[in-house]
Design a protein around this motif. Structure first.
Motif, PDB file in Angstrom:
ATOM      1  N   SER A 118       0.845  -1.212   0.000  1.00  0.00           N
ATOM      2  CA  SER A 118       0.000   0.000   0.000  1.00  0.00           C
ATOM      3  C   SER A 118       0.874   1.254   0.000  1.00  0.00           C
ATOM      4  N   PRO A 119       1.710   1.438  -1.035  1.00  0.00           N
ATOM      5  CA  PRO A 119       2.632   2.581  -1.052  1.00  0.00           C
ATOM      6  C   PRO A 119       1.940   3.926  -1.226  1.00  0.00           C
ATOM      7  N   ASP A 120       0.704   3.915  -1.735  1.00  0.00           N
ATOM      8  CA  ASP A 120      -0.015   5.171  -1.945  1.00  0.00           C
ATOM      9  C   ASP A 120      -0.832   5.590  -0.734  1.00  0.00           C
ATOM     10  N   ARG A 121      -0.840   4.762   0.277  1.00  0.00           N
ATOM     11  CA  ARG A 121      -1.577   5.069   1.509  1.00  0.00           C
ATOM     12  C   ARG A 121      -0.610   5.771   2.467  1.00  0.00           C
ATOM     13  N   TRP A 122      -0.847   7.059   2.725  1.00  0.00           N
ATOM     14  CA  TRP A 122       0.115   7.820   3.533  1.00  0.00           C
ATOM     15  C   TRP A 122       0.300   7.228   4.924  1.00  0.00           C
ATOM     16  N   SER A 154      -2.753  14.669  -0.333  1.00  0.00           N
ATOM     17  CA  SER A 154      -3.369  15.795  -1.027  1.00  0.00           C
ATOM     18  C   SER A 154      -4.224  16.547  -0.019  1.00  0.00           C
ATOM     19  N   ALA A 155      -4.503  17.790  -0.305  1.00  0.00           N
ATOM     20  CA  ALA A 155      -5.269  18.622   0.626  1.00  0.00           C
ATOM     21  C   ALA A 155      -6.701  18.105   0.787  1.00  0.00           C
ATOM     22  N   PRO A 156      -7.238  18.214   1.994  1.00  0.00           N
ATOM     23  CA  PRO A 156      -6.630  18.717   3.237  1.00  0.00           C
ATOM     24  C   PRO A 156      -5.727  17.665   3.877  1.00  0.00           C
ATOM     25  N   LYS A 200       1.309  26.261   9.050  1.00  0.00           N
ATOM     26  CA  LYS A 200       1.074  26.583   7.640  1.00  0.00           C
ATOM     27  C   LYS A 200      -0.018  25.696   7.047  1.00  0.00           C
ATOM     28  N   VAL A 201       0.014  24.404   7.367  1.00  0.00           N
ATOM     29  CA  VAL A 201      -1.019  23.484   6.862  1.00  0.00           C
ATOM     30  C   VAL A 201      -2.390  23.864   7.415  1.00  0.00           C
TER      31      VAL A 201
END
Length: 343
Positions: A245-249, A280-282, A313-314
């Protein structure tokens, strides 16, 4: 927004007559009566004095629609460091009424958050008082007991430190609702925290049956392996959790949290940065909080300061939050870290 009803309610809670309120404000009792019957409204210049008299904020003089009141209460959880007692009591009264004649689920959830907020706030104060005791007399056991309790620290008594009650509750929820993954996660996490590794395995197997949660099951498998003394096997499981699951932060944060405890802070730093970068935001700020702790542990205070600045900042860019406790808490951390950096 029915200010007259609010004045009548607040007056009743304070146990004062219309005449007493009128005398305090320098108006006639008839004027107060007209406000409460909606025949007229108090002059806007009287609002600060009314609020001060009842010990509430000016906006609390108004009777908001239920949705607006829910939102106002929910915003307090995130933006207020301390909730004044009068404001807290008013929120409780509103929510308790909603349990009977409104959105009971949302009201109960808000009450849970409200009391948790107060508990956290009280523990923060208790912690500071206990720190003062320790500073004055480091051998005073009572100060240490109070400090540990305020900060949920391990006290050394297994019966007290364990999560038996939570575990049993989660088991009961799963018996009633077998597909409740929140209960399953909570059960596994608390079993692992209590080192009940063998007992956790059947529940991890339940998690493995859901393909969307396969990576998390691998991380838990690694935790069990580590608990049983096989650090190399644990690393293999954790690496697999990222690989599938490399795309799962969260996968990168999950591995970072674990390798950090094994002393591999360089890998942890890389993983935390990756976890934040692929969002990606948020965006969630969890990786930045972890980086701030990692850098402080390494006495890299300037990096920890930048981590907190990135969080601010976030909050501004992704959530349009420029003030309140979320931001103020980070600013206090920055000042604390600056002081450490100057020593």
């Amino acid at each position: 927004m029915n200010i007259g009803l609010q004045i009548k309610t607040l007056r009743g809670e304070k146990h004062v007559t219309q005449e007493a309120l009128a005398e305090a404000l320098g108006v006639s009792a008839q004027a107060v009566s007209k406000w409460e019957t909606e025949a007229s409204l108090p002059d806007i210049t009287l609002l600060p004095r009314l609020a001060a008299y009842f010990g509430v904020a000016i906006d609390e003089l108004f009777d908001f629609p239920a949705e607006a009141e829910f939102e106002r209460i929910e915003n307090m959880f995130w933006h207020e460091r301390r909730i004044p007692q009068a404001t807290f009591d008013r929120a409780v009264r509103f929510l308790e009424k909603q349990i009977v004649g409104g959105d009971a689920v949302r009201a109960n959830e808000c009450l849970a958050y409200l009391y948790n907020h107060r508990a956290a706030s009280d523990h923060e104060l208790a912690s500071e008082y206990a720190r003062q005791v320790i500073a004055a007399d480091p051998d005073r056991r009572g100060g240490w007991v109070a400090y540990q309790e305020a900060n949920h620290a391990v006290c050394g008594d297994e019966w007290y430190d364990n999560h038996f009650t939570v575990i049993e509750f989660c088991k009961g929820v799963l018996r009633e609702h077998p597909g409740c993954f929140d209960a399953l996660y909570a059960l596994i996490e608390n079993m692992l925290a209590d080192k009940r590794f063998a007992e956790a395995v059947p529940y991890i197997e339940m998690l493995e049956k859901d393909k969307k949660r396969a990576s998390m099951a691998l991380f838990y498998r690694g935790d069990v392996a580590l608990g049983m003394g096989d650090a190399a096997e644990a690393r293999r499981f954790w690496d697999q959790g990222v690989e599938i699951s490399p795309d799962r932060w969260q996968s990168w944060t999950d591995r970072a949290d674990r390798v950090k405890k094994l002393g591999d802070t360089k890998q942890a730093e890389v993983d935390y940065e990756k976890s934040f970068a692929i969002q990606s935001a948020p965006r969630y700020t969890d990786p930045l909080f972890s980086l701030a702790q990692l850098h402080e542990l390494a006495c890299e205070y300037e990096k920890a300061i930048r981590d907190n600045e990135r969080i601010i900042k976030v909050l501004a860019e992704d959530f349009h939050t420029m003030d309140g406790e979320e931001v103020d808490g980070r600013r206090r951390e920055i000042e604390r870290l600056k002081a450490l950096n100057e020593k």
